[in-house]
Design a protein around this motif. Structure first.
Motif, mmCIF file in Angstrom:
data_model
loop_
_atom_site.group_PDB
_atom_site.id
_atom_site.type_symbol
_atom_site.label_atom_id
_atom_site.label_comp_id
_atom_site.label_asym_id
_atom_site.label_seq_id
_atom_site.Cartn_x
_atom_site.Cartn_y
_atom_site.Cartn_z
ATOM 1 N N ALA A 91 0.828 -1.204 0.000
ATOM 2 C CA ALA A 91 0.000 0.000 0.000
ATOM 3 C C ALA A 91 0.865 1.258 0.000
ATOM 4 C CB ALA A 91 -0.929 0.001 1.213
ATOM 5 N N LEU A 92 1.893 1.272 0.831
ATOM 6 C CA LEU A 92 2.770 2.445 0.896
ATOM 7 C C LEU A 92 3.514 2.652 -0.420
ATOM 8 C CD1 LEU A 92 4.250 2.095 4.503
ATOM 9 C CD2 LEU A 92 2.576 3.767 3.700
ATOM 10 N N ALA A 93 3.937 1.563 -1.047
ATOM 11 C CA ALA A 93 4.652 1.674 -2.319
ATOM 12 C C ALA A 93 3.745 2.254 -3.401
ATOM 13 C CB ALA A 93 5.185 0.312 -2.745
ATOM 14 N N LEU A 94 2.497 1.779 -3.467
ATOM 15 C CA LEU A 94 1.563 2.284 -4.468
ATOM 16 C C LEU A 94 1.205 3.743 -4.207
ATOM 17 C CD1 LEU A 94 -0.837 -0.787 -4.873
ATOM 18 C CD2 LEU A 94 0.925 -0.004 -6.465
ATOM 19 N N ILE A 95 0.995 4.098 -2.943
ATOM 20 C CA ILE A 95 0.676 5.482 -2.599
ATOM 21 C C ILE A 95 1.840 6.402 -2.952
ATOM 22 C CG2 ILE A 95 0.241 7.063 -0.675
ATOM 23 C CD1 ILE A 95 -1.349 4.791 0.643
ATOM 24 N N LEU A 96 3.040 5.991 -2.636
ATOM 25 C CA LEU A 96 4.214 6.814 -2.927
ATOM 26 C C LEU A 96 4.395 7.006 -4.423
ATOM 27 C CD1 LEU A 96 6.746 8.307 -1.985
ATOM 28 C CD2 LEU A 96 7.955 6.111 -1.967
ATOM 29 N N LEU A 97 4.260 5.920 -5.187
ATOM 30 C CA LEU A 97 4.419 6.028 -6.635
ATOM 31 C C LEU A 97 3.341 6.914 -7.249
ATOM 32 C CD1 LEU A 97 5.955 5.207 -9.135
ATOM 33 C CD2 LEU A 97 4.634 3.085 -9.213
ATOM 34 N N ALA A 105 1.766 9.386 -5.721
ATOM 35 C CA ALA A 105 2.062 10.769 -5.331
ATOM 36 C C ALA A 105 3.198 11.350 -6.167
ATOM 37 C CB ALA A 105 2.413 10.832 -3.841
ATOM 38 N N LEU A 106 4.233 10.557 -6.434
ATOM 39 C CA LEU A 106 5.359 11.038 -7.238
ATOM 40 C C LEU A 106 4.920 11.351 -8.663
ATOM 41 C CD1 LEU A 106 8.237 8.660 -6.039
ATOM 42 C CD2 LEU A 106 8.000 11.110 -5.578
ATOM 43 N N LEU A 107 4.112 10.467 -9.260
ATOM 44 C CA LEU A 107 3.642 10.697 -10.624
ATOM 45 C C LEU A 107 2.689 11.894 -10.688
ATOM 46 C CD1 LEU A 107 3.079 7.041 -11.838
ATOM 47 C CD2 LEU A 107 4.754 8.661 -12.730
ATOM 48 N N LEU A 108 1.872 12.069 -9.661
ATOM 49 C CA LEU A 108 0.969 13.220 -9.639
ATOM 50 C C LEU A 108 1.765 14.517 -9.539
ATOM 51 C CD1 LEU A 108 -1.938 14.246 -9.562
ATOM 52 C CD2 LEU A 108 -1.880 14.000 -7.067
ATOM 53 N N ALA A 109 2.797 14.527 -8.688
ATOM 54 C CA ALA A 109 3.644 15.717 -8.570
ATOM 55 C C ALA A 109 4.372 15.994 -9.889
ATOM 56 C CB ALA A 109 4.649 15.528 -7.434
ATOM 57 N N ALA A 110 4.865 14.936 -10.531
ATOM 58 C CA ALA A 110 5.546 15.112 -11.812
ATOM 59 C C ALA A 110 4.586 15.628 -12.871
ATOM 60 C CB ALA A 110 6.170 13.793 -12.257
ATOM 61 N N SER A 111 3.332 15.149 -12.836
ATOM 62 C CA SER A 111 2.345 15.598 -13.807
ATOM 63 C C SER A 111 2.057 17.084 -13.653
ATOM 64 C CB SER A 111 1.057 14.786 -13.636
ATOM 65 O OG SER A 111 0.066 15.210 -14.533
ATOM 66 N N LEU A 112 2.064 17.576 -12.423
ATOM 67 C CA LEU A 112 1.830 18.999 -12.188
ATOM 68 C C LEU A 112 3.035 19.839 -12.578
ATOM 69 C CD1 LEU A 112 0.066 18.808 -8.713
ATOM 70 C CD2 LEU A 112 -0.982 19.545 -10.859
ATOM 71 N N ALA A 113 4.230 19.269 -12.464
ATOM 72 C CA ALA A 113 5.446 20.054 -12.665
ATOM 73 C C ALA A 113 5.985 20.029 -14.086
ATOM 74 C CB ALA A 113 6.535 19.568 -11.702
ATOM 75 N N VAL A 114 5.747 18.931 -14.812
ATOM 76 C CA VAL A 114 6.363 18.752 -16.138
ATOM 77 C C VAL A 114 5.499 19.412 -17.217
ATOM 78 C CG1 VAL A 114 6.998 17.025 -17.853
ATOM 79 C CG2 VAL A 114 7.538 16.642 -15.447
ATOM 80 N N PRO A 115 6.114 20.171 -18.159
ATOM 81 C CA PRO A 115 7.531 20.566 -18.190
ATOM 82 C C PRO A 115 7.801 21.676 -17.183
ATOM 83 C CG PRO A 115 6.375 21.505 -20.056
ATOM 84 C CD PRO A 115 5.383 20.634 -19.348
ATOM 85 N N ALA A 116 8.855 21.532 -16.424
ATOM 86 C CA ALA A 116 9.097 22.400 -15.278
ATOM 87 C C ALA A 116 9.782 23.712 -15.641
ATOM 88 C CB ALA A 116 9.933 21.652 -14.238
ATOM 89 N N GLN A 117 10.715 23.676 -16.595
ATOM 90 C CA GLN A 117 11.542 24.844 -16.849
ATOM 91 C C GLN A 117 10.705 26.066 -17.231
ATOM 92 O OE1 GLN A 117 14.834 25.079 -16.269
ATOM 93 N NE2 GLN A 117 14.528 27.263 -16.652
ATOM 94 N N GLY A 118 9.786 25.882 -18.178
ATOM 95 C CA GLY A 118 8.973 26.999 -18.617
ATOM 96 C C GLY A 118 8.105 27.545 -17.501
ATOM 97 N N LEU A 119 7.565 26.649 -16.656
ATOM 98 C CA LEU A 119 6.726 27.096 -15.557
ATOM 99 C C LEU A 119 7.540 27.872 -14.536
ATOM 100 C CD1 LEU A 119 3.906 27.032 -14.291
ATOM 101 C CD2 LEU A 119 4.566 24.924 -13.128
ATOM 102 N N PHE A 120 8.732 27.408 -14.207
ATOM 103 C CA PHE A 120 9.575 28.117 -13.240
ATOM 104 C C PHE A 120 9.974 29.494 -13.763
ATOM 105 C CE2 PHE A 120 11.103 23.800 -11.460
ATOM 106 C CZ PHE A 120 9.984 23.740 -10.650
ATOM 107 N N ASP A 121 10.305 29.576 -15.049
ATOM 108 C CA ASP A 121 10.666 30.869 -15.622
ATOM 109 C C ASP A 121 9.479 31.824 -15.589
ATOM 110 O OD1 ASP A 121 13.161 29.861 -16.121
ATOM 111 O OD2 ASP A 121 12.779 29.406 -18.235
ATOM 112 N N LEU A 122 8.311 31.310 -15.931
ATOM 113 C CA LEU A 122 7.128 32.154 -15.917
ATOM 114 C C LEU A 122 6.769 32.572 -14.503
ATOM 115 C CD1 LEU A 122 4.874 33.411 -17.619
ATOM 116 C CD2 LEU A 122 3.570 31.286 -17.338
ATOM 117 N N TRP A 123 6.975 31.673 -13.548
ATOM 118 C CA TRP A 123 6.678 32.011 -12.155
ATOM 119 C C TRP A 123 7.570 33.164 -11.675
ATOM 120 C CZ3 TRP A 123 2.906 28.908 -9.700
ATOM 121 C CH2 TRP A 123 2.589 29.314 -8.398
ATOM 122 N N ALA A 124 8.810 33.175 -12.136
ATOM 123 C CA ALA A 124 9.710 34.264 -11.752
ATOM 124 C C ALA A 124 9.307 35.584 -12.404
ATOM 125 C CB ALA A 124 11.139 33.909 -12.136
ATOM 126 N N ASP A 125 8.793 35.508 -13.655
ATOM 127 C CA ASP A 125 8.432 36.734 -14.374
ATOM 128 C C ASP A 125 7.029 37.217 -14.044
ATOM 129 O OD1 ASP A 125 10.905 36.626 -15.613
ATOM 130 O OD2 ASP A 125 10.132 35.516 -17.352
#
Length: 322
Positions: free
Chosen positions: A6-12, A14-34
Protein backbone atom coordinates in the motif's frame (compact mmCIF):
# COMPACT_ATOMS: atom_id res chain seq x y z
CA UNK A 1 -2.98 -5.82 0.53
CA UNK A 2 0.04 -5.57 2.79
CA UNK A 3 1.12 -2.30 4.36
CA UNK A 4 4.35 -2.32 2.36
CA UNK A 5 2.49 -2.72 -0.93
CA UNK A 6 0.00 0.00 0.00
CA UNK A 7 2.77 2.45 0.90
CA UNK A 8 4.65 1.67 -2.32
CA UNK A 9 1.56 2.28 -4.47
CA UNK A 10 0.68 5.48 -2.60
CA UNK A 11 4.21 6.81 -2.93
CA UNK A 12 4.42 6.03 -6.63
CA UNK A 13 1.04 7.64 -7.25
CA UNK A 14 2.06 10.77 -5.33
CA UNK A 15 5.36 11.04 -7.24
CA UNK A 16 3.64 10.70 -10.62
CA UNK A 17 0.97 13.22 -9.64
CA UNK A 18 3.64 15.72 -8.57
CA UNK A 19 5.55 15.11 -11.81
CA UNK A 20 2.34 15.60 -13.81
CA UNK A 21 1.83 19.00 -12.19
CA UNK A 22 5.45 20.05 -12.66
CA UNK A 23 6.36 18.75 -16.14
CA UNK A 24 7.53 20.57 -18.19
CA UNK A 25 9.10 22.40 -15.28
CA UNK A 26 11.54 24.84 -16.85
CA UNK A 27 8.97 27.00 -18.62
CA UNK A 28 6.73 27.10 -15.56
CA UNK A 29 9.58 28.12 -13.24
CA UNK A 30 10.67 30.87 -15.62
CA UNK A 31 7.13 32.15 -15.92
CA UNK A 32 6.68 32.01 -12.16
CA UNK A 33 9.71 34.26 -11.75
CA UNK A 34 8.43 36.73 -14.37
CA UNK A 35 4.69 36.71 -13.74
CA UNK A 36 3.48 34.64 -10.75
CA UNK A 37 -0.19 35.38 -11.44
CA UNK A 38 -0.07 33.90 -14.96
CA UNK A 39 1.95 30.94 -13.72
CA UNK A 40 -0.62 30.31 -11.00
CA UNK A 41 -3.45 30.39 -13.54
CA UNK A 42 -1.62 27.87 -15.75
CA UNK A 43 -1.00 25.59 -12.79
CA UNK A 44 -4.54 25.74 -11.39
CA UNK A 45 -6.64 26.08 -14.55
CA UNK A 46 -4.68 23.85 -16.94
CA UNK A 47 -2.31 21.45 -15.21
CA UNK A 48 -4.33 20.66 -12.08
CA UNK A 49 -7.46 19.49 -13.96
CA UNK A 50 -5.35 17.42 -16.36
CA UNK A 51 -3.38 15.72 -13.59
CA UNK A 52 -6.37 15.04 -11.35
CA UNK A 53 -8.43 13.77 -14.28
CA UNK A 54 -5.70 11.21 -14.98
CA UNK A 55 -5.72 10.26 -11.30
CA UNK A 56 -9.47 9.81 -10.89
CA UNK A 57 -10.08 8.32 -14.34
CA UNK A 58 -7.34 5.77 -13.68
CA UNK A 59 -8.75 4.99 -10.23
CA UNK A 60 -12.25 4.26 -11.49
CA UNK A 61 -11.00 2.28 -14.51
CA UNK A 62 -8.82 0.08 -12.31
CA UNK A 63 -11.49 -0.49 -9.66
CA UNK A 64 -14.24 -1.07 -12.25
CA UNK A 65 -12.09 -3.49 -14.20
CA UNK A 66 -11.30 -5.49 -11.07
CA UNK A 67 -14.97 -5.61 -10.06
CA UNK A 68 -16.13 -6.67 -13.54
CA UNK A 69 -13.45 -9.36 -13.72
CA UNK A 70 -14.54 -10.68 -10.34
CA UNK A 71 -18.21 -10.52 -11.34
CA UNK A 72 -17.66 -12.49 -14.55
CA UNK A 73 -14.88 -14.65 -13.05
CA UNK A 74 -12.89 -13.79 -16.17
CA UNK A 75 -9.55 -11.92 -16.39
CA UNK A 76 -10.38 -10.66 -19.89
CA UNK A 77 -13.36 -8.60 -18.70
CA UNK A 78 -12.87 -4.84 -18.47
CA UNK A 79 -14.93 -1.70 -19.13
CA UNK A 80 -13.51 -1.22 -22.65
CA UNK A 81 -13.46 -4.86 -23.78
CA UNK A 82 -16.99 -5.46 -22.49
CA UNK A 83 -18.30 -2.49 -24.48
CA UNK A 84 -19.02 -0.15 -21.57
CA UNK A 85 -16.49 2.45 -22.71
CA UNK A 86 -17.71 2.50 -26.31
CA UNK A 87 -21.33 2.63 -25.16
CA UNK A 88 -20.53 5.53 -22.84
CA UNK A 89 -18.91 7.40 -25.72
CA UNK A 90 -22.01 6.76 -27.84
CA UNK A 91 -24.28 8.12 -25.14
CA UNK A 92 -22.20 11.27 -24.75
CA UNK A 93 -22.07 11.82 -28.52
CA UNK A 94 -25.84 11.45 -28.83
CA UNK A 95 -26.44 13.98 -26.07
CA UNK A 96 -23.86 16.47 -27.38
CA UNK A 97 -24.27 16.33 -31.17
CA UNK A 98 -27.80 14.99 -31.73
CA UNK A 99 -29.79 16.29 -28.76
CA UNK A 100 -27.74 19.50 -28.41
CA UNK A 101 -27.07 18.92 -24.70
CA UNK A 102 -23.34 19.67 -24.54
CA UNK A 103 -23.01 20.91 -20.96
CA UNK A 104 -20.77 18.87 -18.62
CA UNK A 105 -23.83 17.68 -16.68
CA UNK A 106 -25.71 16.32 -19.71
CA UNK A 107 -22.55 14.82 -21.19
CA UNK A 108 -22.08 12.92 -17.93
CA UNK A 109 -25.73 11.81 -17.99
CA UNK A 110 -25.33 10.61 -21.57
CA UNK A 111 -22.10 8.76 -20.80
CA UNK A 112 -23.58 7.03 -17.76
CA UNK A 113 -26.74 6.05 -19.62
CA UNK A 114 -24.71 4.66 -22.52
CA UNK A 115 -22.48 2.63 -20.21
CA UNK A 116 -25.53 1.22 -18.43
CA UNK A 117 -27.02 0.09 -21.73
CA UNK A 118 -23.72 -1.46 -22.86
CA UNK A 119 -23.15 -3.45 -19.66
CA UNK A 120 -26.78 -4.54 -19.50
CA UNK A 121 -26.54 -5.78 -23.09
CA UNK A 122 -23.37 -7.69 -22.21
CA UNK A 123 -25.07 -9.34 -19.26
CA UNK A 124 -27.99 -10.37 -21.46
CA UNK A 125 -25.81 -11.64 -24.31
CA UNK A 126 -23.01 -13.37 -22.41
CA UNK A 127 -24.65 -14.27 -19.13
CA UNK A 128 -23.31 -13.65 -15.63
CA UNK A 129 -20.73 -16.48 -15.74
CA UNK A 130 -19.63 -16.24 -19.33
CA UNK A 131 -16.84 -18.30 -20.76
CA UNK A 132 -13.91 -16.44 -22.30
CA UNK A 133 -15.01 -16.92 -25.90
CA UNK A 134 -18.61 -15.89 -25.17
CA UNK A 135 -17.51 -12.82 -23.25
CA UNK A 136 -15.14 -11.72 -26.00
CA UNK A 137 -17.71 -12.23 -28.75
CA UNK A 138 -20.39 -10.34 -26.85
CA UNK A 139 -18.02 -7.52 -25.95
CA UNK A 140 -16.74 -7.24 -29.52
CA UNK A 141 -20.31 -7.15 -30.81
CA UNK A 142 -21.33 -4.40 -28.40
CA UNK A 143 -18.17 -2.37 -29.03
CA UNK A 144 -18.62 -2.69 -32.81
CA UNK A 145 -22.25 -1.63 -32.67
CA UNK A 146 -21.43 1.27 -30.35
CA UNK A 147 -18.56 2.41 -32.58
CA UNK A 148 -20.68 2.25 -35.73
CA UNK A 149 -23.55 4.07 -34.03
CA UNK A 150 -21.15 6.77 -32.78
CA UNK A 151 -19.82 7.32 -36.32
CA UNK A 152 -23.38 7.45 -37.65
CA UNK A 153 -24.41 9.97 -35.00
CA UNK A 154 -21.46 12.21 -35.87
CA UNK A 155 -22.23 11.89 -39.59
CA UNK A 156 -25.86 12.92 -38.99
CA UNK A 157 -24.96 15.73 -36.59
CA UNK A 158 -26.12 19.22 -37.61
CA UNK A 159 -22.55 20.51 -37.44
CA UNK A 160 -20.42 19.51 -40.46
CA UNK A 161 -17.34 19.69 -38.24
CA UNK A 162 -18.60 17.20 -35.65
CA UNK A 163 -16.07 14.54 -36.70
CA UNK A 164 -13.16 16.93 -36.29
CA UNK A 165 -14.46 18.31 -33.00
CA UNK A 166 -14.95 14.84 -31.53
CA UNK A 167 -11.81 13.10 -32.83
CA UNK A 168 -9.39 13.95 -30.04
CA UNK A 169 -12.05 13.43 -27.40
CA UNK A 170 -13.09 10.02 -28.77
CA UNK A 171 -9.46 8.89 -28.79
CA UNK A 172 -9.12 9.85 -25.14
CA UNK A 173 -7.70 13.19 -24.09
CA UNK A 174 -7.05 14.99 -20.81
CA UNK A 175 -6.00 18.29 -22.41
CA UNK A 176 -7.86 21.59 -21.99
CA UNK A 177 -10.34 20.33 -19.44
CA UNK A 178 -11.77 22.71 -16.84
CA UNK A 179 -12.24 22.51 -13.09
CA UNK A 180 -16.04 22.00 -13.43
CA UNK A 181 -15.37 19.11 -15.81
CA UNK A 182 -12.91 17.72 -13.25
CA UNK A 183 -15.66 17.80 -10.64
CA UNK A 184 -18.02 15.85 -12.93
CA UNK A 185 -15.41 13.09 -13.13
CA UNK A 186 -13.80 13.20 -9.70
CA UNK A 187 -16.93 13.02 -7.56
CA UNK A 188 -18.55 9.96 -9.24
CA UNK A 189 -15.16 8.28 -9.71
CA UNK A 190 -14.21 8.68 -6.05
CA UNK A 191 -17.60 7.53 -4.75
CA UNK A 192 -17.75 4.53 -7.10
CA UNK A 193 -14.16 3.50 -6.31
CA UNK A 194 -14.83 3.63 -2.56
CA UNK A 195 -18.09 1.70 -2.92
CA UNK A 196 -16.48 -0.98 -5.08
CA UNK A 197 -13.66 -1.34 -2.55
CA UNK A 198 -16.28 -2.03 0.12
CA UNK A 199 -17.66 -4.85 -2.03
CA UNK A 200 -14.31 -6.67 -1.89
CA UNK A 201 -15.33 -9.24 0.74
CA UNK A 202 -18.53 -10.07 -1.17
CA UNK A 203 -16.59 -10.55 -4.41
CA UNK A 204 -14.12 -12.83 -2.63
CA UNK A 205 -17.07 -14.94 -1.44
CA UNK A 206 -18.48 -14.95 -4.97
CA UNK A 207 -15.21 -16.51 -6.16
CA UNK A 208 -16.13 -19.58 -4.09
CA UNK A 209 -19.22 -20.08 -6.24
CA UNK A 210 -22.68 -18.55 -6.40
CA UNK A 211 -24.22 -21.23 -4.20
CA UNK A 212 -21.60 -20.71 -1.49
CA UNK A 213 -22.04 -16.93 -1.63
CA UNK A 214 -25.83 -17.29 -1.42
CA UNK A 215 -25.44 -19.59 1.59
CA UNK A 216 -23.38 -16.89 3.30
CA UNK A 217 -26.23 -14.42 2.89
CA UNK A 218 -25.17 -12.55 -0.25
CA UNK A 219 -27.85 -11.75 -2.82
CA UNK A 220 -26.04 -12.43 -6.06
CA UNK A 221 -28.53 -10.89 -8.48
CA UNK A 222 -28.72 -7.69 -6.45
CA UNK A 223 -24.94 -7.56 -6.16
CA UNK A 224 -24.52 -8.05 -9.90
CA UNK A 225 -26.97 -5.28 -10.80
CA UNK A 226 -25.47 -2.82 -8.31
CA UNK A 227 -21.90 -3.43 -9.46
CA UNK A 228 -22.87 -2.99 -13.10
CA UNK A 229 -24.75 0.21 -12.24
CA UNK A 230 -21.87 1.56 -10.18
CA UNK A 231 -19.21 0.87 -12.80
CA UNK A 232 -21.43 2.48 -15.43
CA UNK A 233 -21.73 5.64 -13.35
CA UNK A 234 -18.00 5.96 -12.74
CA UNK A 235 -16.78 4.99 -16.20
CA UNK A 236 -19.60 6.78 -18.00
CA UNK A 237 -18.91 10.08 -16.26
CA UNK A 238 -15.18 9.83 -17.02
CA UNK A 239 -15.69 8.90 -20.68
CA UNK A 240 -18.15 11.75 -21.17
CA UNK A 241 -15.44 14.26 -20.21
CA UNK A 242 -12.17 12.61 -21.30
CA UNK A 243 -13.23 10.20 -24.03
CA UNK A 244 -12.40 6.51 -24.27
CA UNK A 245 -9.15 5.32 -22.67
CA UNK A 246 -8.68 1.62 -23.22
CA UNK A 247 -6.85 -1.24 -21.49
CA UNK A 248 -6.22 0.51 -18.16
CA UNK A 249 -9.20 -1.40 -16.77
CA UNK A 250 -7.70 -4.66 -18.04
CA UNK A 251 -4.03 -4.29 -17.19
CA UNK A 252 -4.45 -2.79 -13.71
CA UNK A 253 -6.61 -5.60 -12.25
CA UNK A 254 -4.45 -8.36 -13.77
CA UNK A 255 -1.33 -6.90 -12.14
CA UNK A 256 -3.19 -6.29 -8.88
CA UNK A 257 -4.42 -9.88 -8.59
CA UNK A 258 -0.86 -11.11 -8.86
CA UNK A 259 0.06 -8.84 -5.96
CA UNK A 260 -2.72 -10.16 -3.70
CA UNK A 261 -2.35 -13.88 -4.46
CA UNK A 262 -5.30 -14.02 -6.83
CA UNK A 263 -8.05 -12.75 -4.49
CA UNK A 264 -10.48 -10.81 -6.72
CA UNK A 265 -12.01 -8.74 -3.95
CA UNK A 266 -8.71 -7.75 -2.39
CA UNK A 267 -7.47 -6.68 -5.81
CA UNK A 268 -9.90 -3.78 -6.16
CA UNK A 269 -7.94 -1.20 -4.15
CA UNK A 270 -4.51 -1.98 -5.64
CA UNK A 271 -6.10 -2.21 -9.10
CA UNK A 272 -7.52 1.28 -8.66
CA UNK A 273 -4.13 2.65 -7.64
CA UNK A 274 -2.33 0.84 -10.46
CA UNK A 275 -4.89 2.23 -12.90
CA UNK A 276 -4.11 5.76 -11.67
CA UNK A 277 -0.38 5.08 -11.92
CA UNK A 278 -0.67 3.77 -15.48
CA UNK A 279 -2.78 6.69 -16.72
CA UNK A 280 -0.60 9.30 -15.01
CA UNK A 281 2.49 7.68 -16.54
CA UNK A 282 0.85 7.54 -20.01
CA UNK A 283 -0.09 11.21 -19.80
CA UNK A 284 3.47 12.10 -18.83
CA UNK A 285 4.81 10.05 -21.73
CA UNK A 286 2.74 11.87 -24.37
CA UNK A 287 4.17 15.19 -23.21
CA UNK A 288 7.47 14.08 -24.76
CA UNK A 289 5.87 14.45 -28.22
CA UNK A 290 6.84 17.50 -30.33
CA UNK A 291 5.02 20.67 -29.22
CA UNK A 292 3.12 20.91 -32.53
CA UNK A 293 1.82 17.33 -32.24
CA UNK A 294 -0.91 16.12 -29.89
CA UNK A 295 -1.10 12.40 -29.17
CA UNK A 296 -4.37 11.32 -27.52
CA UNK A 297 -3.64 9.42 -24.35
CA UNK A 298 -6.04 6.65 -25.40
CA UNK A 299 -3.87 5.91 -28.42
CA UNK A 300 -0.82 5.33 -26.21
CA UNK A 301 -2.68 3.11 -23.73
CA UNK A 302 -4.01 1.04 -26.66
CA UNK A 303 -0.52 0.64 -28.11
CA UNK A 304 0.75 -0.65 -24.77
CA UNK A 305 -2.37 -2.57 -23.77
CA UNK A 306 -2.96 -4.52 -26.99
CA UNK A 307 0.25 -6.62 -26.73
CA UNK A 308 -0.56 -7.22 -23.06
CA UNK A 309 -4.05 -8.38 -24.03
CA UNK A 310 -2.67 -10.76 -26.65
CA UNK A 311 -0.14 -12.11 -24.14
CA UNK A 312 -2.94 -12.70 -21.65
CA UNK A 313 -4.99 -14.63 -24.23
CA UNK A 314 -1.94 -16.71 -25.19
CA UNK A 315 -1.24 -17.47 -21.52
CA UNK A 316 -4.81 -18.60 -20.91
CA UNK A 317 -4.74 -20.79 -23.99
CA UNK A 318 -1.44 -22.35 -22.93
CA UNK A 319 -2.82 -23.12 -19.48
CA UNK A 320 -5.93 -24.68 -21.01
CA UNK A 321 -3.79 -27.06 -23.02
CA UNK A 322 -4.10 -28.11 -26.69
Amino acid sequence: MTMRLALALILLTALLLAASLAVPAQGLFDLWADDPDVARIILVELRLPRSLLALFYGLVLGASGAAIQALFANPLASPDITGATGSAALGAVLFAYIFGLASPFWLAVGGIAGAWVGLAALLLLAGPKAETATLLLAGIAISTIAGAATALALALAPSPFAFYDAYEWLMGSLIDRSLPQLAFVAIPAALVTIWLALQGPALDRLALGEDAAEAMGYRIVRMRVMIIAATAIGVGAAVSVCGAVGFIGLVGPVIARRLVDGHPGRAIVPAAMIGAILLLAADLAIRAAPPDRTIPVGVLTAMIGTPFFLWLIATMRWRAGP
